[in-house]
Design a protein around this motif. Structure first.
Motif, short mmCIF file in Angstrom:
data_model
loop_
_atom_site.label_atom_id
_atom_site.label_comp_id
_atom_site.label_asym_id
_atom_site.label_seq_id
_atom_site.Cartn_x
_atom_site.Cartn_y
_atom_site.Cartn_z
N TYR A 79 -1.74 -24.04 1.43
CA TYR A 79 0.14 -23.37 0.43
C TYR A 79 1.07 -24.77 1.30
O TYR A 79 2.07 -25.17 0.65
CB TYR A 79 1.03 -21.97 1.11
N GLN A 90 6.91 -8.07 6.98
CA GLN A 90 6.86 -6.59 6.35
C GLN A 90 6.81 -5.84 7.44
O GLN A 90 6.24 -4.21 7.05
CB GLN A 90 5.53 -6.19 5.75
N GLN A 104 -1.83 -16.47 0.83
CA GLN A 104 -1.46 -15.21 0.51
C GLN A 104 0.01 -15.73 1.22
O GLN A 104 1.12 -14.69 1.12
CB GLN A 104 -1.49 -14.62 -0.17
N THR A 105 -0.41 -15.20 2.81
CA THR A 105 0.07 -15.02 4.39
C THR A 105 1.34 -16.01 4.21
O THR A 105 2.38 -15.82 4.14
CB THR A 105 -0.71 -14.70 5.05
N GLN A 160 2.08 -18.31 1.50
CA GLN A 160 2.82 -18.11 0.61
C GLN A 160 4.14 -16.79 0.63
O GLN A 160 5.23 -17.29 0.71
CB GLN A 160 2.21 -18.03 -0.96
N ARG A 161 3.73 -16.07 1.05
CA ARG A 161 4.58 -15.03 1.38
C ARG A 161 5.94 -14.93 2.86
O ARG A 161 6.64 -14.79 2.55
CB ARG A 161 3.59 -13.11 1.70
N GLU A 162 4.34 -15.28 4.18
CA GLU A 162 5.28 -15.26 5.07
C GLU A 162 6.19 -16.73 5.56
O GLU A 162 7.48 -16.52 6.04
CB GLU A 162 5.02 -14.96 5.98
N LYS A 168 8.80 -18.20 3.25
CA LYS A 168 9.37 -18.60 1.98
C LYS A 168 10.76 -18.81 2.99
O LYS A 168 11.59 -19.46 2.51
CB LYS A 168 9.46 -17.55 1.41
#
Length: 296
Positions: free
Chosen positions: A24, A234, A286-287, A289-291, A293
């Protein structure tokens, strides 16, 4: 100019998660000034520092088989254990040495503008030592990833060294010493980052204890400096814990920790299977990409 650091912890075959995070970061063009690694994190850091592209890194992780990396060395190990006269590791890692020797470009590593720092433990003194890419060779990487008892130690300048994860599994200190102001830490255990249920069995208690070992040095380093890493979006902050905004003026570096979402158990440490590698690469991507940002 803000100095950026990427820190890779140890954790055996779980290291595929770090490749997903790097995928990422590579896609968005985030380039660290320094990469620090222990154990499998040292191997990943050296691979990146050697100039291995993303497809090669993924291919190495998804084609590696246990038999290509280590072989059981049971009889010599048991003989030494029973006699008490000699030491022989449980696994023979000559295959891993061959793989690393073939795929890593040490000339490229030494001339890379990104500083690569890996840790190892001097067996004689019991102290952690750090080596940067001006010195790193195959023995340093093998030593940093030599899990005691399981794998043989390796000599550096005639002195035996083994796994840097024993004393500094999350090698944050070199990044702080370098003056990094934005630090992404990639651990391979969720302990310390996500709440865990109480263990119900002896085995679960042992796994909890081991997972705490994987992240303990990191938590200690943060506490000594009175630093706080930013919790996952989250998961709510602990009661009474102040969480800084990324844009808020700070007297400490911005530190964000990424880790797998759940404990993976003892078997995951030596499980270099295609299925686990793919799963962790995807989860790491995925982690990140999500965290990341609101961090990058």
């Amino acid at each position: 100019m803000i100095k950026k650091a990427l820190v890779f912890s140890g954790g055996g075959a779980r290291g595929a998660f770090q490749i997903g995070v790097w995928k990422y970061l590579n896609e968005i063009g985030w380039k660290p000034d320094i990469i620090c690694g222990s154990s499998i994190g040292a191997i990943n850091a050296a691979g990146i520092g050697s100039g291995l592209d993303m497809s090669t890194l993924i291919r190495l992780w998804t084609t590696a088989e246990r038999r290509r990396i280590y072989r059981l060395n049971l009889m010599p190990f048991l003989s030494g254990l029973i006699s008490g006269r000699t030491f022989s590791s449980l696994f023979d890692t000559r295959s891993a040495q061959s793989v690393l020797s073939d795929c890593l470009d040490f000339d490229a590593l030494r001339t890379n503008s990104t500083r690569i720092v890996i840790s190892a433990v001097n067996v004689h003194t019991g102290r952690v030592v750090f080596f940067d890419n001006s010195k790193i060779g195959l023995p340093h990487i093998l030593a940093s990833s030599a899990m005691p008892i399981l794998f043989p130690w390796h000599s550096i300048d005639g002195i035996p060294h083994w796994d840097g994860g024993v004393m500094a599994n999350v090698p944050l200190q070199p990044a702080l010493d370098w003056g990094a102001q934005k630090i992404i830490v990639v651990t391979l255990s969720p302990v310390g980052q996500t709440p865990q249920a109480s263990p119900r069995t002896v085995r679960e208690a042992m796994e909890h204890l081991f997972e705490q070992f994987l992240t303990g040095s990191y938590q200690t380093a943060l506490n000594v400096k009175k630093y706080r890493d930013q919790p996952f979006l989250q998961f709510p902050a602990s009661p009474g814990r102040k969480v800084r905004s990324v844009s808020e003026p700070v007297s400490q570096p911005d530190i964000l920790t990424l880790s797998p979402s759940k404990m993976l158990g003892f078997r995951s440490l030596l499980n270099f299977s295609l299925s686990q590698a793919r799963q962790l690469i995807d989860e790491g991507y995925q982690t990140a990409q999500r965290e990341l940002k609101n961090f990058i």
